[in-house]
Structure formats: C-alpha cells, structure tokens
Design a protein around this motif. Structure first.
Motif, mmCIF file in Angstrom:
data_model
loop_
_atom_site.group_PDB
_atom_site.id
_atom_site.type_symbol
_atom_site.label_atom_id
_atom_site.label_comp_id
_atom_site.label_asym_id
_atom_site.label_seq_id
_atom_site.Cartn_x
_atom_site.Cartn_y
_atom_site.Cartn_z
ATOM 1 N N ALA A 80 -11.118 2.815 4.728
ATOM 2 C CA ALA A 80 -11.852 3.500 5.782
ATOM 3 C C ALA A 80 -10.896 4.164 6.778
ATOM 4 O O ALA A 80 -11.220 5.194 7.374
ATOM 5 N N VAL A 81 -9.707 3.593 6.925
ATOM 6 C CA VAL A 81 -8.697 4.174 7.822
ATOM 7 C C VAL A 81 -7.948 5.297 7.127
ATOM 8 O O VAL A 81 -7.691 6.354 7.710
ATOM 9 N N SER A 82 -7.587 5.053 5.864
ATOM 10 C CA SER A 82 -6.809 6.039 5.103
ATOM 11 C C SER A 82 -7.455 6.196 3.726
ATOM 12 O O SER A 82 -7.175 5.413 2.807
ATOM 13 N N PRO A 83 -8.327 7.186 3.554
ATOM 14 C CA PRO A 83 -9.096 7.327 2.303
ATOM 15 C C PRO A 83 -8.224 7.452 1.049
ATOM 16 O O PRO A 83 -8.658 7.059 -0.038
ATOM 17 N N ASP A 84 -7.031 8.024 1.163
ATOM 18 C CA ASP A 84 -6.206 8.225 -0.027
ATOM 19 C C ASP A 84 -5.276 7.038 -0.315
ATOM 20 O O ASP A 84 -4.400 7.136 -1.165
ATOM 21 N N ILE A 85 -5.485 5.923 0.356
ATOM 22 C CA ILE A 85 -4.580 4.793 0.211
ATOM 23 C C ILE A 85 -4.658 4.204 -1.191
ATOM 24 O O ILE A 85 -5.729 4.170 -1.810
ATOM 25 N N THR B 138 0.832 -1.201 0.000
ATOM 26 C CA THR B 138 0.000 0.000 0.000
ATOM 27 C C THR B 138 0.867 1.253 0.000
ATOM 28 O O THR B 138 2.030 1.217 0.401
ATOM 29 N N GLU B 139 0.262 2.346 -0.452
ATOM 30 C CA GLU B 139 0.965 3.635 -0.450
ATOM 31 C C GLU B 139 -0.050 4.730 -0.160
ATOM 32 O O GLU B 139 -1.159 4.725 -0.716
ATOM 33 N N SER B 140 0.319 5.665 0.716
ATOM 34 C CA SER B 140 -0.594 6.747 1.063
ATOM 35 C C SER B 140 0.202 8.001 1.393
ATOM 36 O O SER B 140 1.399 7.945 1.679
ATOM 37 N N ALA B 141 -0.500 9.146 1.365
ATOM 38 C CA ALA B 141 0.145 10.419 1.668
ATOM 39 C C ALA B 141 0.254 10.634 3.171
ATOM 40 O O ALA B 141 1.161 11.318 3.643
ATOM 41 N N GLN B 142 -0.660 10.073 3.937
ATOM 42 C CA GLN B 142 -0.595 10.235 5.383
ATOM 43 C C GLN B 142 0.199 9.093 6.010
ATOM 44 O O GLN B 142 0.335 8.014 5.426
ATOM 45 N N ALA B 143 0.752 9.347 7.193
ATOM 46 C CA ALA B 143 1.611 8.364 7.858
ATOM 47 C C ALA B 143 0.857 7.065 8.124
ATOM 48 O O ALA B 143 -0.349 7.067 8.378
ATOM 49 N N VAL B 144 1.597 5.965 8.039
ATOM 50 C CA VAL B 144 1.005 4.648 8.268
ATOM 51 C C VAL B 144 0.767 4.450 9.764
ATOM 52 O O VAL B 144 1.677 4.621 10.579
ATOM 53 N N ASP B 145 -0.451 4.101 10.107
ATOM 54 C CA ASP B 145 -0.795 3.775 11.489
ATOM 55 C C ASP B 145 -1.016 2.256 11.550
ATOM 56 O O ASP B 145 -2.107 1.758 11.259
ATOM 57 N N VAL B 146 0.052 1.531 11.914
ATOM 58 C CA VAL B 146 -0.008 0.068 11.901
ATOM 59 C C VAL B 146 -1.110 -0.437 12.824
ATOM 60 O O VAL B 146 -1.836 -1.387 12.486
ATOM 61 N N PHE C 197 12.191 7.485 -0.538
ATOM 62 C CA PHE C 197 10.772 7.837 -0.582
ATOM 63 C C PHE C 197 10.593 9.359 -0.445
ATOM 64 O O PHE C 197 11.374 10.036 0.222
ATOM 65 N N ARG C 198 9.541 9.867 -1.053
ATOM 66 C CA ARG C 198 9.176 11.268 -0.882
ATOM 67 C C ARG C 198 8.632 11.492 0.527
ATOM 68 O O ARG C 198 8.281 10.549 1.228
ATOM 69 N N ASP C 199 8.537 12.749 0.913
ATOM 70 C CA ASP C 199 8.023 13.065 2.245
ATOM 71 C C ASP C 199 6.566 12.635 2.416
ATOM 72 O O ASP C 199 6.131 12.322 3.526
ATOM 73 N N ASP C 200 5.823 12.659 1.296
ATOM 74 C CA ASP C 200 4.411 12.285 1.364
ATOM 75 C C ASP C 200 4.178 10.851 0.879
ATOM 76 O O ASP C 200 3.047 10.488 0.532
ATOM 77 N N GLN C 201 5.216 10.056 0.838
ATOM 78 C CA GLN C 201 5.106 8.669 0.369
ATOM 79 C C GLN C 201 5.299 7.722 1.557
ATOM 80 O O GLN C 201 6.412 7.555 2.059
ATOM 81 N N HIS C 202 4.216 7.130 1.999
ATOM 82 C CA HIS C 202 4.256 6.209 3.136
ATOM 83 C C HIS C 202 3.782 4.835 2.651
ATOM 84 O O HIS C 202 2.653 4.689 2.180
ATOM 85 N N VAL C 203 4.663 3.857 2.797
ATOM 86 C CA VAL C 203 4.420 2.526 2.231
ATOM 87 C C VAL C 203 4.285 1.498 3.349
ATOM 88 O O VAL C 203 5.012 1.555 4.355
ATOM 89 N N ALA C 204 3.366 0.576 3.179
ATOM 90 C CA ALA C 204 3.184 -0.516 4.138
ATOM 91 C C ALA C 204 3.006 -1.827 3.383
ATOM 92 O O ALA C 204 2.581 -1.839 2.217
ATOM 93 N N MET C 205 3.358 -2.932 4.053
ATOM 94 C CA MET C 205 3.151 -4.274 3.510
ATOM 95 C C MET C 205 2.131 -4.975 4.392
ATOM 96 O O MET C 205 2.316 -5.092 5.609
ATOM 97 N N VAL C 206 1.038 -5.431 3.784
ATOM 98 C CA VAL C 206 -0.013 -6.150 4.506
ATOM 99 C C VAL C 206 -0.035 -7.579 3.976
ATOM 100 O O VAL C 206 -0.314 -7.819 2.793
#
Length: 322
Positions: A122-127, A55-63, A88-97
């Motif tokens: 629902a947690v991160s709309p821009d994901i 996944t990739e989102s502009a807001q920080a990943v909240d595990v 990564f860019r400042d607005d690039q937050h990546v997670a592995m699920v």
C-alpha cells in the motif's frame, strides 16, 4: 591565548573519600545485577528470533512510511533499515524489514507475513519481496552465549595485556573497572528495558576498549611517577598522576560525548540503542578509570623497587590543553 580546561597547578585529592566512591560503585553494580536477574533484558530480534523480509522497489525507501504502515498491524518488535550498496542500480532500492517472533514461535506466521506484505504494498505498489528468512529461538540463544563469551574473552585479554605491560596489581584494578563498566551498562539497559541486540554487544566491546585506553593513560603516568619519585607515598603519586592527565581525560571525554549526543539526537531509531550505550559507557568509563581502577591499585599497593628506566610513555600528550 589558549583555552584551558583545567588549571596547570591542579591538585585535587581523589582518594580522600575513596572508600565512599568504591562503596557507591559496589552498590550500583549490585543494583544492576539484581535488575538483570530479576527482570532481565528486553532482547531484540537478534536474540529472541523472528523473520527478516528483504524488499526491493524502484522508488526510494521511506523508512518512516514503512514503519507507520506496519505499526497499524500491532506486530510488536519491528526493525526497518535501508540497505546501501554501490553496485545497486539507480532504480534499485532495498530495505530489510525484521519482525520479531511472538510467544516463542519459531517464525512469524504466514498470515502475519501476508498482512505485512499487503501493508508495504500500500505504501509502495511496485515493491517486491526478494527473500524471507526466519531465525528461531534456538539460534538466538546461541547468539547470546557467543556474545557473552566475546565480552568475557575481551576482558580476559585485557587482564593478560595489563599484567604483562605493568604489574598484576594494575591488571586487577583495570579488569575490575571494566567489569564495573560492563555491569552498569547491562544494568541500565535492564532497568530502562531498552532493546538489547547485537549492536549493544558491539557497544559493550567498544566501551571495554575506551575504558581500557583511559585507564592505561593514567597507569602509564603512575608508573612514570613511581620511578621518578621513589620515596613519595603511593597515594601522592596516584593523585599527582591523575591530576597531570586530567586535561587529556576531560578533552577526550567531552569531544567523544559531543559526537555521541549529536548522533543520539539526530541519528534516528536504528542506531539510538548503540549510541545510548556508548554515551553511558564513556561516562562510567571515565569515572571508573579514576575512582575504581586507581582506588583498587591504591588498596593493593605496588612494588617500588623498579630500577629500570621508564619505557617511552604513552601519555606524552596527557597535559596538553585544548
């Protein structure tokens, strides 16, 4: 004034009940192997297959929020981790699920994936879901075989190294101690049904290295003393050598355990299995270097006709106090 963990004139007899210690170790190994063959291991996604969503989102990943959202779906085995990369860019937050396969399925169903994606949105709309990859049971089975071969090769390499470095009796004692440590570690994971994945294989290899280092320190001092005290009984030499290196053994084990316990308490779920394996490995590795490897060496005996001087020892700091 220096803090002394052990007395300078320490003279414990470690072999007065060596048969009892070896018997206890033998029983624990049998119980560990019995648990492994009867109820097996609780394999993680690495070994039983599943699907990985990047996944990739502009807001920080909240595990924690991701985990809570997926927990409501009852997906079973899920692992969520944030990916860090200096590029990564400042607005690039990546997670592995990672979602484990169920009922030996090749991959997670499309309906399950869609439900997971909706929950994460629902947690991160821009994901954004950058990629979805699946690993089937066949590939996972090959990983299990490869991991077993890696551990076996590591122990085999130790056998050859100790044989060349010392004598075959030392090598056999060290290898039996390593097998003892690995068997007990696998056994406790089977008994407690703690998740067993590739991180635990890394822990097993690390335990092999730690236990070997502890054993070699003792054996180095044994060899020195065998050359220095040519007429002393082997039991006396072994006791003397272990007592002389006890300060180093205690300091190494305690400082390592302090770091591991801190990680176990504060490190989070991602590394908890690895840290637990390491903590257990340090305890049994310290025990086996004294009560298994040295006891086996005492039973096998060792030749006493070494006429060459001792090599530069690797235990010159064995009697240093904290």
């Amino acid at each position: 004034m220096r803090l002394r963990l052990v007395k300078d004139d320490l003279n414990w007899d470690f072999f007065s009940k060596s048969i009892l210690w070896l018997g206890i170790s033998g029983v624990m190994v049998i119980v560990a192997l019995g648990s492994f063959f009867v109820q097996g291991l609780n394999y993680g996604i690495d070994f039983k297959g599943g699907t990985t969503i990047r996944t990739e989102s502009a807001q920080a990943v909240d595990v924690g929020a991701y985990r809570d959202a997926l927990a409501a779906l009852g997906l079973g085995d899920t692992v969520i981790s944030e990916v860090f990369d200096p590029n990564f860019r400042d607005d690039q937050h990546v997670a592995m699920v990672r979602i484990g396969a169920q009922d030996d399925a090749e991959a997670v169903s499309a309906e399950t994936l869609q439900a997971a994606e909706d929950a994460l949105k629902a947690v991160s709309p821009d994901i954004k879901f950058v990629s979805v990859e699946s690993v089937g049971p066949k590939v996972s089975g090959e990983l299990i075989q490869t991991a077993a071969v890696a551990v076996a090769l590591a122990i085999g390499a130790v056998l050859v190294y100790i044989w060349l470095r010392f004598e075959w009796q030392f090598a056999l004692g060290a290898v039996i101690a390593l097998i003892h440590d690995v068997a007990l570690t696998i056994g406790i994971f089977s008994e407690l049904q703690i998740k067993f994945d590739l991180a635990i294989i890394a822990a097993l290899l690390t335990i092999v290295g730690y236990s070997l280092n502890d054993t070699v320190v003792v054996f180095d001092r044994v060899r020195e003393n065998l050359i220095k005290y040519k007429t002393k009984d082997l039991k006396e030499v072994l006791n003397m050598s272990i007592n002389e290196t006890m300060s180093r053994t205690i300091m190494t084990s305690l400082t390592t355990l302090l770091a591991l316990i801190a990680l176990l308490v504060l490190g989070g779920d991602v590394i908890r299995g690895f840290v637990f394996a390491m903590t257990w490995g340090v305890i049994v590795g310290t025990y086996s270097s004294i009560f298994v490897a040295s006891a086996i060496l005492l039973r096998l005996g060792v030749k006493r006709d070494w006429s060459k001087p001792a090599d530069t020892p690797g235990t010159q700091f064995g009697d240093v106090d904290a």
